[in-house]
Design an enzyme around this catalytic site. Structure first.
Site, PDB file in Angstrom:
ATOM      1  N   GLU A 168      40.959  35.689  44.936  1.00  0.00           N
ATOM      2  CA  GLU A 168      40.667  37.011  44.400  1.00  0.00           C
ATOM      3  C   GLU A 168      40.754  38.093  45.463  1.00  0.00           C
ATOM      4  OE1 GLU A 168      39.667  38.256  40.993  1.00  0.00           O
ATOM      5  OE2 GLU A 168      40.537  39.699  42.349  1.00  0.00           O
ATOM      6  N   ASP A 199      43.175  41.385  46.068  1.00  0.00           N
ATOM      7  CA  ASP A 199      42.607  42.735  46.079  1.00  0.00           C
ATOM      8  C   ASP A 199      43.044  43.534  47.300  1.00  0.00           C
ATOM      9  OD1 ASP A 199      41.271  42.268  43.724  1.00  0.00           O
ATOM     10  OD2 ASP A 199      39.349  41.814  44.655  1.00  0.00           O
ATOM     11  N   SER A 210      42.547  41.422  37.643  1.00  0.00           N
ATOM     12  CA  SER A 210      42.115  41.548  39.027  1.00  0.00           C
ATOM     13  C   SER A 210      43.276  41.938  39.937  1.00  0.00           C
ATOM     14  CB  SER A 210      41.482  40.246  39.515  1.00  0.00           C
ATOM     15  OG  SER A 210      42.286  39.152  39.167  1.00  0.00           O
TER      16      SER A 210
END
Length: 690
Positions: free
Chosen positions: A262, A266, A595
């Site tokens: 994740e 990002d 995401s």
């Protein structure tokens, strides 16, 4: 005489603190957690006592005023201190709570604008919180342990009117239960184009002269929860895509961290979309998550102009966190959401744009009836779910959950009541149903738990399993739970919610079209969207929602299943499928999820902030009033997506869901951004020449 008066005052004070009010508690560990030993008495524990705020209407008025292009105060942002002062608690409440907490001399008590942060030992915390006792709680899946309170949690009656709630002592969050919007390392066979920074800049029309930020005021922010990124992977990504140099500030909270892809995603794509922009990576432990992040962000010397958050959880379960009976923890889901929404407004009033992913599992909740005729990952079947009920005990549970995620109180109660007799309740119930319906071709096992049946649910012969009635699941609007599962904080009206799309490509190189991220259309996941259950819709969105209702017509879900007066989300969308992400200096692969959409969108809009700074203007701040006004007045600023829905979760599809239409819809929002056209519109609103 003076000594006697002092002793009398002291005894009166102690007596007032002896009269206590129960504000929460837990009698036993929730399903999925095991109770361990008591921790050492001198082990440190941190918690926060939130004091009741006031003047919420005044804060919302100021927040919207500085964010609305039609307001004379547009762009006139407050300082953090000014914004916090609007909703500051009554001074007598702060003094009362401070007096209570500081009476424990061994506790380290820090007073802030609306709360007290307490550092103490377990032994002292147990004294502060009355009958609470602390134990080690271990997650049965992840093995992660947390020290949390069991037993009654009480506070002195004298401060009960002042205290909003206490956080950090009961929550049992783990990354597997909090980070429900997760980056997925997979690639769709029907959407094989690999998404790179160059492709995104080209498709979303970012001219080369704007691709690298020039102002040092422009500042990117990423919030992560019990997750981290790999520096070697970040370095390899920057080298591969020739990103200019920038500073990265890495701030970590307490708690174990692990790389779950994740955060790699990002940091890489917010930086790729807003090249040359300094980056803050704020990593938080899994305690009282979004609210804790906002608390920590309020202490920063330099606050990012944009923040992206790629995490979410059921809106109604914000204090649940893998537990049973939310209110027993001392605060409810709505109570937590409202407190956090107030903090979102504080940051918005200071000019911070907060982008949050809308979710990766469509709109359905665990209660939504499965569509037996749509082949998701595990269909089709004429009856996909079963109901297990006991009228005497007033318990009922339907399995499987449509989303394959989370928990709900009803099923937890049934599981707890049957766990000794039927450790695998769903399997036992399916076997009993198969035996009673030999002509329906019901197999007794499935990797996903979906019932496979040639017979429709109403034709299945129900059976009794040790006092429990087992039948095919049928929808009853009078008794069914929420059939949709709005994901918060993506459903907050005080943030910009970002949905997902995917690129359709015939040759794996060129993009032929962009559609909502819909598994039926070939995407890796189903973008989240829908309507809140208890958060009001704000004025900036009302016209768009009314228009969608008219255009959707009979394709909209049943009127009893959602409230169009509530907040609808997402606001906008961005590609979320097949991003090229590096995990170390050698390995990279496609990653998908909203995401991906959220940090990329945040980076794009921070480039517009950069142009504003170069022209002596203030940043965009809370975007939504501007976005909806822009869509009405200058629709070419968005790529409108008019086909698709969000009624699936990747494995199963619900009978109901929301549909895409022209204009805003709860599938893709207003559409995806056209950077150059947005910048043209913003230059007119902010009154400067490009």
């Amino acid at each position: 005489m003076a000594t006697r008066v002092l002793l009398l005052l002291l005894s009166t004070l102690l007596l007032s603190y002896a009269l206590r009010v129960e504000v929460g508690g837990r009698a036993e560990p929730p399903r999925g957690w095991s109770l361990g030993a008591t921790p050492p008495a001198n082990q440190q524990i941190n918690f926060v006592v939130f004091v009741k705020q006031q003047n919420f209407a005044a804060l919302e008025e100021k927040f919207l005023s500085v964010s609305n292009p039609d307001s004379p105060e547009y762009g006139q942002f407050l300082t953090l201190e000014e914004a916090e002062s609007i909703i500051a608690p009554k001074e007598e409440h702060m003094e009362a709570v401070e007096g209570w907490l500081t009476s424990f001399s061994e506790a380290d008590v820090q007073r802030l604008s609306d709360r007290f942060e307490v550092r103490s030992t377990v032994a002292v915390a147990e004294q502060i919180l009355g009958e609470a006792q602390f134990y080690t709680h271990t997650n049965d899946v992840t093995g992660r342990s947390l020290v949390r309170a069991n037993g009654k949690i009480t506070i002195p009656e004298e401060v009960s009117e002042a205290v909003d709630f206490v956080a950090g002592i009961t929550e049992l969050g783990d990354r597997e239960t909090i980070g429900k919007i997760t980056a997925r390392r997979e690639i769709s066979p029907r959407a094989t184009v690999t998404v790179t920074p160059e492709l995104l800049r080209k498709f979303y029309n970012i001219p080369e002269k704007y691709q690298v930020a020039k102002s040092k005021k422009t500042f990117n922010g990423i919030a992560a929860f019990n997750d981290d990124f790999q520096q070697p992977g970040f370095d390899a990504f920057k080298t591969k895509y020739n990103l200019p140099k920038f500073d990265t500030v890495r701030m970590a909270g307490n708690g174990s961290v692990a790389d779950y892809v994740e955060s790699d995603l990002d940091v890489q794509y917010i930086s790729a979309m807003s090249q040359g922009t300094d980056l803050l990576f704020l990593q938080e432990p899994n305690t009282f998550w979004i609210l804790q992040f906002l608390m920590d962000a309020s202490k920063l010397e330099r606050v990012p102009t944009v923040f992206s958050i790629s995490y979410g959880w059921f809106e109604t379960d914000q204090c649940l966190w893998a537990t049973v009976n939310c209110p027993k923890l001392g605060y409810s889901g709505p109570q937590y959401v409202n407190r956090t929404n107030t903090a979102f407004q504080v940051f918005g009033a200071t000019g911070v744009s907060i982008f949050i992913a809308s979710g990766d599992d469509g709109s359905p909740s665990p209660y939504c009836p499965i569509d037996p005729y749509v082949k998701g990952m595990y269909g089709p079947t004429a009856c996909a779910a079963i109901t297990i009920s006991n009228a005497t005990a007033n318990m009922s549970c339907s399995l499987p959950y449509i989303t394959g995620r989370g928990t709900n109180d009803a099923c937890d109660q049934v599981y707890e009541a049957t766990q000794n007799t039927y450790p695998n309740l769903q399997q036992a119930a399916t076997q009993a149903l198969a035996k009673a319906n030999p002509d329906c071709g019901i197999p007794t096992g499935s990797s996903y738990g979906v019932l496979q049946s040639k017979c429709i649910c109403s034709d299945l012969q129900s059976v009794n399993l040790g006092g429990w009635d087992v039948s095919g699941y049928e929808v009853d609007p009078a008794t069914i739970g929420h059939i949709f599962a709005p994901i918060w904080p993506g459903s907050s009206p005080y943030v910009t919610s970002v949905g997902a799309t995917y690129f359709v490509s015939k040759d794996g190189v060129n993009v032929d079209s962009e559609v909502p991220s819909d598994v039926i259309q070939g995407a890796n996941f189903e973008g989240g969207g829908g309507f809140s259950y208890f958060q009001k819709g704000l004025e900036y969105q009302q016209e768009a929602v009314k228009s969608w209702l008219t255009k959707a017509g009979r394709k909209a879900p049943p009127a009893w299943s959602f409230s169009p007066q509530s907040r609808g989300y997402p606001d906008i969308s961005f590609n979320g499928n097949n991003y090229d992400v590096y995990f170390d200096q050698f390995n990279h692969s496609p990653v998908s999820g909203t995401s991906a959409s959220s940090p990329a969108t945040a980076g794009l809009f921070n480039l517009i902030n950069d142009v504003l700074f170069q022209n002596g203007k203030t940043q965009l701040g809370f975007l939504n009033p501007l976005l909806y006004k822009m869509a009405r007045e200058y629709p070419k600023a968005f790529n409108d997506l008019t086909h698709g829905d969000n009624r699936c979760d990747g494995g199963l599809c619900c009978l109901y869901g929301f549909v895409a239409t022209e204009g805003w819809d709860p599938v893709s929002g207003l559409g995806t951004p056209n950077f150059e056209e947005i910048l043209k519109y913003v230059s007119k609103v902010k009154r400067f020449q490009l």
